[in-house]
Design a protein around this motif. Structure first.
Motif, PDB file in Angstrom:
ATOM      1  N   ASP A 189      10.988  -1.144 -13.442  1.00 56.53           N
ATOM      2  CA  ASP A 189       9.701  -1.268 -12.771  1.00 56.53           C
ATOM      3  C   ASP A 189       9.443  -2.709 -12.325  1.00 56.53           C
ATOM      4  O   ASP A 189       8.631  -3.416 -12.895  1.00 56.53           O
ATOM      5  N   TYR A 190      10.168  -3.105 -11.282  1.00 53.85           N
ATOM      6  CA  TYR A 190      10.005  -4.460 -10.769  1.00 53.85           C
ATOM      7  C   TYR A 190       8.630  -4.660 -10.115  1.00 53.85           C
ATOM      8  O   TYR A 190       8.135  -5.775 -10.045  1.00 53.85           O
ATOM      9  N   LYS A 191       8.023  -3.556  -9.675  1.00 55.91           N
ATOM     10  CA  LYS A 191       6.688  -3.650  -9.077  1.00 55.91           C
ATOM     11  C   LYS A 191       5.675  -4.084 -10.135  1.00 55.91           C
ATOM     12  O   LYS A 191       4.830  -4.935  -9.881  1.00 55.91           O
ATOM     13  N   LYS A 192       5.776  -3.514 -11.344  1.00 58.85           N
ATOM     14  CA  LYS A 192       4.877  -3.893 -12.439  1.00 58.85           C
ATOM     15  C   LYS A 192       5.085  -5.369 -12.794  1.00 58.85           C
ATOM     16  O   LYS A 192       4.125  -6.094 -13.069  1.00 58.85           O
ATOM     17  N   MET A 193       6.331  -5.804 -12.782  1.00 61.73           N
ATOM     18  CA  MET A 193       6.630  -7.205 -13.060  1.00 61.73           C
ATOM     19  C   MET A 193       5.971  -8.090 -12.001  1.00 61.73           C
ATOM     20  O   MET A 193       5.394  -9.134 -12.333  1.00 61.73           O
ATOM     21  N   GLY A 194       6.041  -7.664 -10.754  1.00 61.71           N
ATOM     22  CA  GLY A 194       5.424  -8.419  -9.670  1.00 61.71           C
ATOM     23  C   GLY A 194       3.920  -8.566  -9.850  1.00 61.71           C
ATOM     24  O   GLY A 194       3.346  -9.617  -9.559  1.00 61.71           O
ATOM     25  N   ILE A 195       3.271  -7.521 -10.373  1.00 61.18           N
ATOM     26  CA  ILE A 195       1.822  -7.571 -10.621  1.00 61.18           C
ATOM     27  C   ILE A 195       1.520  -8.637 -11.673  1.00 61.18           C
ATOM     28  O   ILE A 195       0.609  -9.456 -11.509  1.00 61.18           O
ATOM     29  N   HIS A 196       2.293  -8.653 -12.777  1.00 65.24           N
ATOM     30  CA  HIS A 196       2.113  -9.669 -13.821  1.00 65.24           C
ATOM     31  C   HIS A 196       2.345 -11.067 -13.244  1.00 65.24           C
ATOM     32  O   HIS A 196       1.593 -12.000 -13.544  1.00 65.24           O
ATOM     33  N   LEU A 197       3.367 -11.213 -12.436  1.00 70.55           N
ATOM     34  CA  LEU A 197       3.682 -12.522 -11.861  1.00 70.55           C
ATOM     35  C   LEU A 197       2.590 -12.987 -10.896  1.00 70.55           C
ATOM     36  O   LEU A 197       2.263 -14.174 -10.870  1.00 70.55           O
TER      37      LEU A 197
END
Length: 162
Positions: A74-82
């Motif tokens: 889930d790279y999209k979720k990681m992007g949200i955190h970043l």
């Protein structure tokens, strides 16, 4: 007028701030944050920074948790955190942390797990450096505030005449 100790501590604070600006750790946004502090809110900057630290540590834990999960995709979720980390870092003037978030996000957008792990290590290191230096700055400021309020009694001259 501030006492000698308070002046020395103010100079120490200014030297540390100058170093952090020179290293690119902080940018002008930090100065704008300082301008919002006044007598009605004398701890404004340290309170905002402590909220930033609390939230950042949650974000770092979440990022590490995502990356260490063997099933992670889930790279999209990681992007949200970043994006959250980038925004809060920008708002306090944490320039190098913000820039590492940008690089980390680029690796996550490419689904580059190895690049993300490297970026996370760099981000954690830079975040710790920022946290240590800002804690040092706040300790000096606290000492300066204490030194500025200390009033030394006038020396009394006693004659030893009987």
């Amino acid at each position: 007028m501030l006492g000698f100790g308070a002046e020395r501590l103010r100079a120490d604070m200014n030297r540390l701030l100058a170093l952090l600006f020179h290293q690119g750790v902080l940018d002008e946004q930090y100065l704008e944050l300082q301008q919002l502090q006044d007598e009605s809110s004398p701890n404004f900057v340290s309170e905002v920074i402590n909220i930033y630290f609390h939230e950042s540590e949650k974000l770092l834990r979440n990022l590490r948790g995502l990356l260490l999960d063997r099933e992670f995709s889930d790279y999209k979720k990681m992007g949200i955190h970043l994006n959250q980390f980038m925004g809060s870092s920008s708002s306090i003037g944490a320039k190098r942390v913000r820039n590492l978030c940008i690089a980390f996000r680029a690796a996550s957008e490419q689904s580059n797990r190895a690049g993300c792990l490297r970026a996370l290590e760099l981000l954690e290191y830079e975040y710790c450096y920022l946290k240590n230096k800002l804690h040092e700055l706040f300790q000096i400021e606290q000492q300066r505030n204490l030194a500025a309020t200390v009033r030394y009694p006038q020396a009394q001259h006693h004659l030893n005449n009987p």
